[in-house]
Write an enzyme that holds these catalytic residues in place. Structure first.
Site, PDB file in Angstrom:
ATOM      1  N   ASP A  27      11.048  -1.702  -3.515  1.00  0.00           N
ATOM      2  CA  ASP A  27      11.618  -0.397  -3.843  1.00  0.00           C
ATOM      3  C   ASP A  27      12.184   0.329  -2.627  1.00  0.00           C
ATOM      4  O   ASP A  27      13.395   0.502  -2.501  1.00  0.00           O
ATOM      5  CB  ASP A  27      10.601   0.470  -4.602  1.00  0.00           C
ATOM      6  CG  ASP A  27       9.246   0.572  -3.913  1.00  0.00           C
ATOM      7  OD1 ASP A  27       9.104   0.124  -2.765  1.00  0.00           O
ATOM      8  OD2 ASP A  27       8.317   1.116  -4.547  1.00  0.00           O
TER       9      ASP A  27
ATOM     10  N   ASP B 118      -1.803  -5.375   0.236  1.00  0.00           N
ATOM     11  CA  ASP B 118      -1.171  -6.322  -0.678  1.00  0.00           C
ATOM     12  C   ASP B 118      -0.620  -7.500   0.108  1.00  0.00           C
ATOM     13  O   ASP B 118      -0.031  -7.331   1.184  1.00  0.00           O
ATOM     14  CB  ASP B 118      -0.040  -5.641  -1.450  1.00  0.00           C
ATOM     15  CG  ASP B 118      -0.562  -4.532  -2.360  1.00  0.00           C
ATOM     16  OD1 ASP B 118      -1.699  -4.643  -2.825  1.00  0.00           O
ATOM     17  OD2 ASP B 118       0.183  -3.560  -2.586  1.00  0.00           O
TER      18      ASP B 118
ATOM     19  N   ASP C 197      -4.750   0.395   0.516  1.00  0.00           N
ATOM     20  CA  ASP C 197      -4.509  -0.852  -0.207  1.00  0.00           C
ATOM     21  C   ASP C 197      -3.872  -1.865   0.733  1.00  0.00           C
ATOM     22  O   ASP C 197      -3.053  -1.505   1.595  1.00  0.00           O
ATOM     23  CB  ASP C 197      -3.576  -0.626  -1.404  1.00  0.00           C
ATOM     24  CG  ASP C 197      -4.186   0.329  -2.420  1.00  0.00           C
ATOM     25  OD1 ASP C 197      -5.295   0.042  -2.891  1.00  0.00           O
ATOM     26  OD2 ASP C 197      -3.554   1.358  -2.715  1.00  0.00           O
TER      27      ASP C 197
END
Length: 479
Positions: free
Chosen positions: A166, A80, A78
């Site tokens: 996070d 982002d 992925d």
């Protein structure tokens, strides 16, 4: 996994002479000669988004798992993008190719055919800030009484955004303007040390979003990292917060956990931290009642099979995972219905409905997968009858291969009573059509058996409580 850790240490040891890692409160800019990220390692679609935002005058960074995996020598899945452009401004740049989604987190998806690049606006601290010529106040960020973040659309700058992420290893920003890596939270040090560390106070961050606990498990298993002690400690006590996460989101997180290619490690870590019970409570209950390795060995064999398929770049189906996880609870419930006088078929369907209805209080299961789960279970009994033309019909069933593989994991888990049947089906599939007919005719025809009295010819309909997916029969829907 040890090879991955060795590769990480080798990469960073080669760079130590050039890098001095910052404390969590100090910014470090790592230039393109030091970090080793090449644009050739970034998908063209992600680069198009980054350059599109740059040309429009906005800041644009690649962030998260894409940056992390490239630095670790892994192939990113992925990419982002994060920017100072607000969602409506992103849409203005990419026009019809952009779709705005989400209420809790307002995001932009830029589409390239079926693929989409997710673009997020820098998140702010919620205290109000000066944004260009306008003041933004704290009216779009909220937490509930348990501390869970229920809305977060306060926009900010990159130096605010980093503290909202996070884990430190997911907070590295690749700047498309000068190709540097921006490190605010000492993420590069944690990458070098193989350590997973939350940004901020761990208990507060878990209460904001309980899914972070199972993300910690997934990253630790996938990367072979150790969870830092302060990050680890609250997980043992806060697992119950997962009950408040939307069931649809939990379904997606379960697939990420067990379709990660390291499902066995994930399973063991979930049990270690006491989190598995909040994902599959019925299975967890039976794990404490193991008999000769069941059901734990069945779950292990299913996860082993799933890992092997992923590593071989073969497809995996969520219905197979849920069929394996819930098989033993279904059998236990089925025995109860048989004792009540149900026929075997009715007992199985009623048990399937009972168990699936209970499971969806933890994770939702889309209706198409519910149907497939029931078919896999039903075929476990139908595959026992191999005489005449039945094998030809069964082998043409859309779920035959999944059911055959499922029987295989039952044998691998120690169910020796099925070995002869499984071996027969293995040989049958290797024969041509003519030989298959002869092979099936050699099977002794099963003797008729007396039926149990039926108290209700369709008991699972009666027990459906009006839920459309619970009254579903076992039909051959498309995969």
């Amino acid at each position: 996994m040890q090879r991955l850790i060795h590769k990480i240490k080798s990469f960073f040891s080669a760079s130590d002479s050039d890098l001095s890692f910052q404390s969590p409160s100090k910014l470090k800019i790592i230039d393109r000669k030091q970090h080793g990220i090449s644009r050739k390692q970034i998908d063209k679609e992600a680069l198009d988004v980054l350059y599109g935002l740059k040309r429009a005058g906005y800041e644009a960074y690649l962030v998260g798992g894409g940056v992390r995996d490239i630095l670790l020598g892994l192939e990113p899945k992925d990419f982002d993008v994060v920017t100072n452009a607000e969602p409506e401004q992103v849409k203005a740049v990419f026009k019809s190719r952009c779709r705005l989604i989400g209420r809790r987190f307002r995001l932009a998806h830029v589409y390239f055919g079926r693929n989409a690049i997710e673009v997020a606006t820098f998140r702010g601290d919620g205290e109000g800030r000066q944004s260009g010529n306008r003041k933004q106040v704290n009216n779009t960020r909220a937490v509930d009484d348990s501390g869970r973040l229920v809305r977060d659309n306060v926009y900010g700058s990159i130096d605010e955004d980093v503290w909202r992420r996070d884990f430190t290893i997911n907070s590295l920003y690749y700047n498309i303007r000068d190709f540097s890596v921006v490190d605010y939270a000492d993420g590069m040090t944690d990458l070098r040390n193989g350590q997973l560390r939350l940004i901020g106070d761990p208990e507060t961050r878990y209460r904001e979003d309980p899914v972070r606990m199972i993300r910690a498990v997934r990253f630790a298993a996938k990367l072979g990292f150790e969870i830092e002690p302060r990050t680890k400690a609250p997980i043992y006590e806060l697992g119950h917060l997962l009950k408040d996460v939307s069931h649809a989101r939990m379904f997606e997180e379960v697939l990420k956990l067990f379709h990660s290619g390291v499902a066995i490690e994930v399973f063991e870590k979930l049990r270690h931290f006491g989190l598995f019970t909040f994902l599959f409570p019925q299975t967890h209950h039976l794990l404490s009642q193991e008999s000769e390795g069941f059901p734990r060995m069945l779950v292990i064999e299913a996860l082993k099979s799933t890992d092997a398929r992923i590593q071989a770049e073969k497809g995996v189906n969520p219905s197979f995972l849920f069929a394996a996880m819930l098989w033993e609870p279904m059998l236990q419930r089925m025995e109860q219905h048989l004792a009540e006088g149900f026929s075997r078929q009715d007992a199985m369907f009623a048990a399937a409905n009972d168990v699936i209805e209970q499971q969806i209080y933890s994770t939702s299961i889309p209706k198409r997968f519910i149907s497939q789960i029931k078919e896999i279970w039903s075929l476990q009994f139908r595959l026992l009858n191999r005489h005449g033309n039945r094998p030809q019909k069964l082998s043409g069933h859309p779920r035959f291969r999944a059911a055959y593989d499922f029987m295989g994991i039952r044998v691998a888990a120690g169910d020796d009573s099925l070995k002869e049947v499984f071996d027969w089906w293995t040989e049958y599939q290797n024969l041509d059509a003519v030989d298959q007919v002869a092979f099936a005719n050699d099977v002794e025809k099963p003797k008729g058996r007396s039926r149990r009295p039926r108290r209700n010819r369709n008991p699972y309909r009666k027990r459906s409580h009006g839920r459309g997916d619970q009254a579903e029969t076992v039909s051959s829907d498309d995969a």
